[in-house]
Design a protein around this motif. Structure first.
Motif, PDB file in Angstrom:
ATOM      1  N   TRP A 143       7.372  -6.456  -5.328  1.00 51.80           N
ATOM      2  CA  TRP A 143       6.762  -5.505  -4.293  1.00 51.80           C
ATOM      3  C   TRP A 143       7.089  -3.984  -4.733  1.00 51.80           C
ATOM      4  O   TRP A 143       8.198  -3.605  -5.286  1.00 51.80           O
ATOM      5  CB  TRP A 143       7.535  -5.747  -2.997  1.00 51.80           C
ATOM      6  CG  TRP A 143       7.193  -4.697  -1.989  1.00 51.80           C
ATOM      7  CD1 TRP A 143       6.174  -4.786  -1.090  1.00 51.80           C
ATOM      8  CD2 TRP A 143       8.101  -3.778  -1.757  1.00 51.80           C
ATOM      9  NE1 TRP A 143       6.362  -3.549  -0.206  1.00 51.80           N
ATOM     10  CE2 TRP A 143       7.573  -3.110  -0.497  1.00 51.80           C
ATOM     11  CE3 TRP A 143       9.532  -3.021  -2.140  1.00 51.80           C
ATOM     12  CZ2 TRP A 143       8.093  -1.960   0.216  1.00 51.80           C
ATOM     13  CZ3 TRP A 143       9.869  -1.981  -1.485  1.00 51.80           C
ATOM     14  CH2 TRP A 143       9.378  -1.280  -0.493  1.00 51.80           C
ATOM     15  N   LEU A 144       5.966  -3.080  -4.712  1.00 57.78           N
ATOM     16  CA  LEU A 144       6.349  -1.817  -5.078  1.00 57.78           C
ATOM     17  C   LEU A 144       6.166  -1.095  -4.014  1.00 57.78           C
ATOM     18  O   LEU A 144       5.373  -0.926  -3.039  1.00 57.78           O
ATOM     19  CB  LEU A 144       4.939  -1.311  -5.925  1.00 57.78           C
ATOM     20  CG  LEU A 144       5.269  -1.483  -7.405  1.00 57.78           C
ATOM     21  CD1 LEU A 144       5.003  -3.228  -7.793  1.00 57.78           C
ATOM     22  CD2 LEU A 144       4.155  -0.751  -8.140  1.00 57.78           C
ATOM     23  N   GLN A 145       7.375  -0.050  -3.822  1.00 58.91           N
ATOM     24  CA  GLN A 145       7.680   0.783  -2.581  1.00 58.91           C
ATOM     25  C   GLN A 145       6.564   1.893  -2.549  1.00 58.91           C
ATOM     26  O   GLN A 145       5.937   2.220  -1.712  1.00 58.91           O
ATOM     27  CB  GLN A 145       9.040   1.628  -2.903  1.00 58.91           C
ATOM     28  CG  GLN A 145       9.357   2.607  -1.757  1.00 58.91           C
ATOM     29  CD  GLN A 145      10.614   3.304  -1.727  1.00 58.91           C
ATOM     30  OE1 GLN A 145      11.019   3.579  -3.128  1.00 58.91           O
ATOM     31  NE2 GLN A 145      11.327   3.707  -0.944  1.00 58.91           N
ATOM     32  N   ARG A 146       6.172   2.277  -3.753  1.00 60.13           N
ATOM     33  CA  ARG A 146       5.009   3.468  -3.783  1.00 60.13           C
ATOM     34  C   ARG A 146       3.935   3.071  -2.997  1.00 60.13           C
ATOM     35  O   ARG A 146       3.341   3.866  -2.475  1.00 60.13           O
ATOM     36  CB  ARG A 146       4.899   3.921  -5.218  1.00 60.13           C
ATOM     37  CG  ARG A 146       3.910   5.323  -5.287  1.00 60.13           C
ATOM     38  CD  ARG A 146       3.703   5.385  -6.663  1.00 60.13           C
ATOM     39  NE  ARG A 146       3.019   4.229  -7.489  1.00 60.13           N
ATOM     40  CZ  ARG A 146       2.244   4.515  -8.334  1.00 60.13           C
ATOM     41  NH1 ARG A 146       1.862   5.642  -9.008  1.00 60.13           N
ATOM     42  NH2 ARG A 146       1.576   3.564  -8.920  1.00 60.13           N
ATOM     43  N   THR A 147       3.222   1.701  -3.439  1.00 56.57           N
ATOM     44  CA  THR A 147       1.899   1.423  -2.929  1.00 56.57           C
ATOM     45  C   THR A 147       2.304   0.469  -1.652  1.00 56.57           C
ATOM     46  O   THR A 147       1.248   0.408  -1.221  1.00 56.57           O
ATOM     47  CB  THR A 147       1.162   0.634  -3.937  1.00 56.57           C
ATOM     48  OG1 THR A 147       2.102  -0.577  -4.272  1.00 56.57           O
ATOM     49  CG2 THR A 147       1.044   1.226  -5.346  1.00 56.57           C
ATOM     50  N   GLY A 148       3.358   0.051  -1.403  1.00 55.61           N
ATOM     51  CA  GLY A 148       3.709  -1.017  -0.466  1.00 55.61           C
ATOM     52  C   GLY A 148       2.711  -2.313  -0.540  1.00 55.61           C
ATOM     53  O   GLY A 148       2.969  -3.336   0.217  1.00 55.61           O
ATOM     54  N   ALA A 149       2.359  -2.533  -1.849  1.00 53.55           N
ATOM     55  CA  ALA A 149       1.659  -3.625  -2.296  1.00 53.55           C
ATOM     56  C   ALA A 149       2.662  -4.757  -2.954  1.00 53.55           C
ATOM     57  O   ALA A 149       3.560  -4.427  -3.717  1.00 53.55           O
ATOM     58  CB  ALA A 149       0.485  -3.393  -3.189  1.00 53.55           C
ATOM     59  N   THR A 150       2.379  -6.011  -2.703  1.00 49.83           N
ATOM     60  CA  THR A 150       3.009  -6.866  -3.596  1.00 49.83           C
ATOM     61  C   THR A 150       1.999  -7.734  -4.333  1.00 49.83           C
ATOM     62  O   THR A 150       0.940  -7.760  -4.065  1.00 49.83           O
ATOM     63  CB  THR A 150       3.412  -8.224  -2.300  1.00 49.83           C
ATOM     64  OG1 THR A 150       4.349  -7.584  -1.390  1.00 49.83           O
ATOM     65  CG2 THR A 150       4.226  -9.331  -3.337  1.00 49.83           C
ATOM     66  N   TYR A 151       2.472  -7.736  -5.596  1.00 45.12           N
ATOM     67  CA  TYR A 151       1.689  -8.300  -6.756  1.00 45.12           C
ATOM     68  C   TYR A 151       2.175  -9.707  -7.244  1.00 45.12           C
ATOM     69  O   TYR A 151       3.749  -9.787  -7.571  1.00 45.12           O
ATOM     70  CB  TYR A 151       1.700  -7.294  -7.959  1.00 45.12           C
ATOM     71  CG  TYR A 151       1.353  -6.074  -7.672  1.00 45.12           C
ATOM     72  CD1 TYR A 151      -0.107  -5.711  -7.792  1.00 45.12           C
ATOM     73  CD2 TYR A 151       1.923  -5.141  -7.068  1.00 45.12           C
ATOM     74  CE1 TYR A 151      -0.617  -4.417  -7.314  1.00 45.12           C
ATOM     75  CE2 TYR A 151       1.503  -3.806  -6.489  1.00 45.12           C
ATOM     76  CZ  TYR A 151       0.216  -3.786  -6.698  1.00 45.12           C
ATOM     77  OH  TYR A 151      -0.288  -2.145  -6.435  1.00 45.12           O
ATOM     78  N   GLY A 152       1.592 -10.683  -7.061  1.00 38.31           N
ATOM     79  CA  GLY A 152       1.987 -12.133  -7.483  1.00 38.31           C
ATOM     80  C   GLY A 152       1.953 -12.542  -9.031  1.00 38.31           C
ATOM     81  O   GLY A 152       1.635 -11.505  -9.662  1.00 38.31           O
ATOM     82  N   PRO A 153       2.417 -13.368  -9.157  1.00 41.68           N
ATOM     83  CA  PRO A 153       2.619 -14.033 -10.821  1.00 41.68           C
ATOM     84  C   PRO A 153       1.140 -13.759 -11.453  1.00 41.68           C
ATOM     85  O   PRO A 153       0.156 -13.996 -11.131  1.00 41.68           O
ATOM     86  CB  PRO A 153       2.851 -15.302 -10.680  1.00 41.68           C
ATOM     87  CG  PRO A 153       2.578 -15.667  -9.350  1.00 41.68           C
ATOM     88  CD  PRO A 153       2.297 -14.684  -8.519  1.00 41.68           C
ATOM     89  N   GLY A 154       1.354 -12.956 -12.726  1.00 36.38           N
ATOM     90  CA  GLY A 154       0.084 -12.616 -13.464  1.00 36.38           C
ATOM     91  C   GLY A 154      -0.850 -11.470 -13.151  1.00 36.38           C
ATOM     92  O   GLY A 154      -1.694 -11.140 -13.998  1.00 36.38           O
ATOM     93  N   ARG A 155      -0.536 -10.788 -11.893  1.00 34.49           N
ATOM     94  CA  ARG A 155      -1.362  -9.720 -11.563  1.00 34.49           C
ATOM     95  C   ARG A 155      -0.582  -8.422 -12.189  1.00 34.49           C
ATOM     96  O   ARG A 155       0.425  -8.279 -11.825  1.00 34.49           O
ATOM     97  CB  ARG A 155      -1.508  -9.653  -9.980  1.00 34.49           C
ATOM     98  CG  ARG A 155      -2.361  -8.772  -9.606  1.00 34.49           C
ATOM     99  CD  ARG A 155      -2.496  -9.075  -7.954  1.00 34.49           C
ATOM    100  NE  ARG A 155      -3.206  -7.787  -7.534  1.00 34.49           N
ATOM    101  CZ  ARG A 155      -3.084  -7.185  -6.332  1.00 34.49           C
ATOM    102  NH1 ARG A 155      -2.214  -7.666  -5.400  1.00 34.49           N
ATOM    103  NH2 ARG A 155      -3.610  -6.253  -5.849  1.00 34.49           N
ATOM    104  N   TRP A 156      -1.493  -7.671 -12.769  1.00 35.90           N
ATOM    105  CA  TRP A 156      -0.882  -6.468 -13.147  1.00 35.90           C
ATOM    106  C   TRP A 156      -0.898  -5.382 -12.335  1.00 35.90           C
ATOM    107  O   TRP A 156      -1.604  -5.400 -11.470  1.00 35.90           O
ATOM    108  CB  TRP A 156      -1.865  -5.911 -14.307  1.00 35.90           C
ATOM    109  CG  TRP A 156      -1.841  -6.772 -15.731  1.00 35.90           C
ATOM    110  CD1 TRP A 156      -2.905  -7.496 -15.829  1.00 35.90           C
ATOM    111  CD2 TRP A 156      -0.950  -6.856 -16.756  1.00 35.90           C
ATOM    112  NE1 TRP A 156      -2.598  -8.289 -17.168  1.00 35.90           N
ATOM    113  CE2 TRP A 156      -1.609  -7.839 -17.797  1.00 35.90           C
ATOM    114  CE3 TRP A 156       0.059  -6.043 -16.838  1.00 35.90           C
ATOM    115  CZ2 TRP A 156      -0.854  -7.929 -18.788  1.00 35.90           C
ATOM    116  CZ3 TRP A 156       1.050  -6.352 -18.129  1.00 35.90           C
ATOM    117  CH2 TRP A 156       0.434  -7.196 -18.888  1.00 35.90           C
ATOM    118  N   PHE A 157       0.090  -4.598 -12.299  1.00 33.95           N
ATOM    119  CA  PHE A 157       0.294  -3.328 -11.615  1.00 33.95           C
ATOM    120  C   PHE A 157       0.793  -2.136 -12.251  1.00 33.95           C
ATOM    121  O   PHE A 157       1.405  -2.359 -13.286  1.00 33.95           O
ATOM    122  CB  PHE A 157       1.384  -3.783 -10.473  1.00 33.95           C
ATOM    123  CG  PHE A 157       2.770  -4.391 -10.773  1.00 33.95           C
ATOM    124  CD1 PHE A 157       3.570  -3.407 -11.150  1.00 33.95           C
ATOM    125  CD2 PHE A 157       3.001  -5.845 -10.983  1.00 33.95           C
ATOM    126  CE1 PHE A 157       5.016  -3.860 -11.519  1.00 33.95           C
ATOM    127  CE2 PHE A 157       4.122  -6.029 -11.538  1.00 33.95           C
ATOM    128  CZ  PHE A 157       5.187  -5.094 -11.788  1.00 33.95           C
TER     129      PHE A 157
END
Length: 78
Positions: A19-33
């Protein structure tokens, strides 16, 4: 990573999620952020039995013609 600037630093987790505070998004396994000096706080979401591997790369569609490397510093708080 579509939508991110070319050659930007990106990361992904192998298991669990991030989970990234800056974007508020959660990125699952294998998903680039996107990641970098302005990333802010990141929270790894997973159970204690998961390997918390964090993989870094640069957003480049042709990594085979690159050379050299980069240094990435990660700080961890509990």
């Amino acid at each position: 990573m579509p939508g991110a600037p070319r050659y930007a630093l990106v990361a992904k987790v192998i298991q669990g999620a991030m989970w990234l505070q800056r974007t508020g998004a959660t990125y699952g396994p294998g998903r680039w952020f996107p990641i970098g000096a302005e990333s802010g706080c990141m929270l790894f979401l997973g159970s204690a039995d998961l390997d918390a591997d964090l993989v870094f790369s640069c957003n480049d569609g042709s990594l085979g013609d690159n050379g050299g490397g980069a240094t990435v510093q990660v700080r961890q708080w509990f």
